[in-house]
Design a protein around this motif. Structure first.
Motif, PDB file in Angstrom:
ATOM      1  N   SER A 194       0.834  -1.199   0.000  1.00 26.55           N
ATOM      2  CA  SER A 194       0.000   0.000   0.000  1.00 26.55           C
ATOM      3  C   SER A 194       0.866   1.245   0.000  1.00 26.55           C
ATOM      4  O   SER A 194       2.034   1.203   0.389  1.00 26.55           O
ATOM      5  N   LEU A 195       0.295   2.339  -0.469  1.00 25.93           N
ATOM      6  CA  LEU A 195       0.952   3.633  -0.372  1.00 25.93           C
ATOM      7  C   LEU A 195       0.698   4.160   1.032  1.00 25.93           C
ATOM      8  O   LEU A 195      -0.412   4.038   1.548  1.00 25.93           O
ATOM      9  N   VAL A 196       1.716   4.736   1.636  1.00 24.01           N
ATOM     10  CA  VAL A 196       1.568   5.266   2.988  1.00 24.01           C
ATOM     11  C   VAL A 196       1.841   6.763   2.972  1.00 24.01           C
ATOM     12  O   VAL A 196       2.940   7.197   2.633  1.00 24.01           O
ATOM     13  N   PHE A 197       0.812   7.553   3.313  1.00 20.00           N
ATOM     14  CA  PHE A 197       0.963   9.002   3.420  1.00 20.00           C
ATOM     15  C   PHE A 197       0.945   9.393   4.895  1.00 20.00           C
ATOM     16  O   PHE A 197       0.188   8.835   5.689  1.00 20.00           O
ATOM     17  N   GLU A 255      -5.644  19.171  -7.617  1.00 22.14           N
ATOM     18  CA  GLU A 255      -6.009  18.827  -8.982  1.00 22.14           C
ATOM     19  C   GLU A 255      -4.946  19.296  -9.972  1.00 22.14           C
ATOM     20  O   GLU A 255      -4.937  18.869 -11.127  1.00 22.14           O
ATOM     21  N   ASN A 256      -4.056  20.183  -9.523  1.00 25.97           N
ATOM     22  CA  ASN A 256      -2.996  20.707 -10.389  1.00 25.97           C
ATOM     23  C   ASN A 256      -1.850  19.707 -10.475  1.00 25.97           C
ATOM     24  O   ASN A 256      -1.167  19.454  -9.489  1.00 25.97           O
ATOM     25  N   CYS A 282       5.834  14.897  -8.166  1.00 26.91           N
ATOM     26  CA  CYS A 282       4.381  14.996  -7.991  1.00 26.91           C
ATOM     27  C   CYS A 282       3.803  13.620  -8.294  1.00 26.91           C
ATOM     28  O   CYS A 282       4.050  13.061  -9.367  1.00 26.91           O
ATOM     29  N   LEU A 283       3.068  13.057  -7.345  1.00 25.36           N
ATOM     30  CA  LEU A 283       2.457  11.746  -7.527  1.00 25.36           C
ATOM     31  C   LEU A 283       1.046  11.906  -8.091  1.00 25.36           C
ATOM     32  O   LEU A 283       0.252  12.693  -7.578  1.00 25.36           O
ATOM     33  N   LYS A 284       0.747  11.149  -9.125  1.00 22.50           N
ATOM     34  CA  LYS A 284      -0.588  11.171  -9.720  1.00 22.50           C
ATOM     35  C   LYS A 284      -1.386  10.003  -9.127  1.00 22.50           C
ATOM     36  O   LYS A 284      -1.044   8.839  -9.314  1.00 22.50           O
ATOM     37  N   ILE A 285      -2.460  10.354  -8.403  1.00 20.35           N
ATOM     38  CA  ILE A 285      -3.236   9.360  -7.658  1.00 20.35           C
ATOM     39  C   ILE A 285      -4.640   9.224  -8.245  1.00 20.35           C
ATOM     40  O   ILE A 285      -5.306  10.223  -8.547  1.00 20.35           O
ATOM     41  N   ASP A 286      -5.090   7.995  -8.416  1.00 20.16           N
ATOM     42  CA  ASP A 286      -6.459   7.718  -8.832  1.00 20.16           C
ATOM     43  C   ASP A 286      -7.338   7.751  -7.582  1.00 20.16           C
ATOM     44  O   ASP A 286      -7.300   6.830  -6.761  1.00 20.16           O
ATOM     45  N   THR A 287      -8.109   8.827  -7.427  1.00 23.08           N
ATOM     46  CA  THR A 287      -8.883   9.007  -6.196  1.00 23.08           C
ATOM     47  C   THR A 287     -10.061   8.042  -6.054  1.00 23.08           C
ATOM     48  O   THR A 287     -10.674   7.994  -4.997  1.00 23.08           O
ATOM     49  N   LYS A 323      -0.719   6.138 -10.252  1.00 17.38           N
ATOM     50  CA  LYS A 323      -0.807   6.055 -11.709  1.00 17.38           C
ATOM     51  C   LYS A 323       0.335   6.759 -12.433  1.00 17.38           C
ATOM     52  O   LYS A 323       0.556   6.514 -13.618  1.00 17.38           O
ATOM     53  N   GLY A 324       1.032   7.659 -11.751  1.00 14.59           N
ATOM     54  CA  GLY A 324       2.101   8.365 -12.439  1.00 14.59           C
ATOM     55  C   GLY A 324       2.960   9.179 -11.493  1.00 14.59           C
ATOM     56  O   GLY A 324       2.577   9.462 -10.356  1.00 14.59           O
ATOM     57  N   ILE A 325       4.143   9.543 -11.980  1.00 19.26           N
ATOM     58  CA  ILE A 325       5.075  10.377 -11.225  1.00 19.26           C
ATOM     59  C   ILE A 325       5.615  11.458 -12.158  1.00 19.26           C
ATOM     60  O   ILE A 325       6.102  11.148 -13.245  1.00 19.26           O
ATOM     61  N   ILE A 326       5.506  12.711 -11.752  1.00 18.30           N
ATOM     62  CA  ILE A 326       6.071  13.825 -12.511  1.00 18.30           C
ATOM     63  C   ILE A 326       7.304  14.300 -11.760  1.00 18.30           C
ATOM     64  O   ILE A 326       7.233  14.579 -10.560  1.00 18.30           O
ATOM     65  N   VAL A 327       8.426  14.386 -12.455  1.00 18.79           N
ATOM     66  CA  VAL A 327       9.688  14.767 -11.829  1.00 18.79           C
ATOM     67  C   VAL A 327       9.986  16.232 -12.133  1.00 18.79           C
ATOM     68  O   VAL A 327       9.979  16.655 -13.293  1.00 18.79           O
TER      69      VAL A 327
END
Length: 254
Positions: free
Chosen positions: A13-16, A70-71, A86-91, A210-214
């Motif tokens: 799991s992802l842990v925040f 959302e940005n 920036c982590l792209k998360i499927d809410t 779902k994605g990572i922006i560097v």
């Protein structure tokens, strides 16, 4: 166990880390909620004749919060938070809440931006469909303190995942009842000149990533970083081909 594509199913799991409200970087956020938002809402509630006195009690709590936006690749967000990725998360994996073994472990909601004079109006407008359940009034007031923010921050398009500790009732010798916070699963970390921060771990299904922006404007260096991220993902049980790794669209810095 493997799925139809032959890949082993990922159980991680992802842990925040969600900081407690009064331990967040922006102390004004907490002050705005506790000294402006809540008093205005409670004052409006007191005017309603259909709400009994026990429901008007200010049973406040300290929520633990994880913030999303959302940005995806916004220059002002990069600069303001000085972030590297920036982590792209499927809410859909955490909306409207996350739970473990049937127990709710966090609520997700979109922030509402309002000017001070419009706070009570925004509150009743947003929870109008729930006001028929009067026993939820104190809970809705606490929700509002988490989600209603100053109008000047609407550019952030923020969503918040939060959870508050339970309040337990106690009886004084004279018969009066009072409530105290009962911390559950609270952890402690030391940051910023040894400041103590209380936080909770919010666990989300790993498939939500779902994605990572560097945030790297150098094309050649980005591809080196991308390779490192792919190795890290594989070591954690992810499949890099299922997660996009993108370079920020910002112009290179001179």
């Amino acid at each position: 166990m493997k799925n139809s594509s032959g890949k082993a199913k990922m159980k991680s799991s992802l842990v925040f880390w969600g900081s407690r409200y009064d331990c967040m970087n922006d102390s004004q956020d907490y002050l705005f909620a506790s000294e402006v938002v809540l008093p205005k809402i409670m004052k409006s509630i007191e005017k309603r004749k259909d709400i009994t006195e026990d429901l008007k009690e200010n049973n406040d709590a300290y929520p633990y919060i994880v913030s999303f936006s959302e940005n995806e690749d916004d220059d002002s967000m990069w600069r303001h938070y000085n972030a590297d990725v920036c982590l792209k998360i499927d809410t859909s994996y955490l909306f409207p809440w996350i739970e473990e073994d049937g127990v709710i472990k966090g609520f997700l909601g979109k922030c509402i931006y309002a000017k001070e004079q419009d706070i009570d109006e925004k509150f009743f407008e947003s929870w109008r469909n729930s006001l028929q359940y009067l026993e939820n009034i104190p809970s809705m007031a606490r929700h509002a303190c988490v989600y209603i923010k100053r109008d000047a921050f609407k550019i952030e398009k923020e969503w918040r995942l939060y959870l508050s500790d339970e309040k337990l009732p106690h009886i004084r010798p004279n018969g009066d009842c009072y409530y105290t916070e009962q911390p559950q699963d609270v952890k402690v970390k030391s940051i910023r000149d040894n400041d103590i921060v209380f936080y909770k771990e919010f666990r989300i299904d790993a498939k939500a990533l779902k994605g990572i922006i560097v945030n790297d404007t150098d094309f050649e260096h980005f591809h080196k970083v991308k390779k490192h991220i792919e190795v890290l993902l594989m070591s954690k049980g992810f499949y890099p081909e299922d997660i996009s790794i993108e370079q920020t669209s910002r112009y290179p810095l001179k």
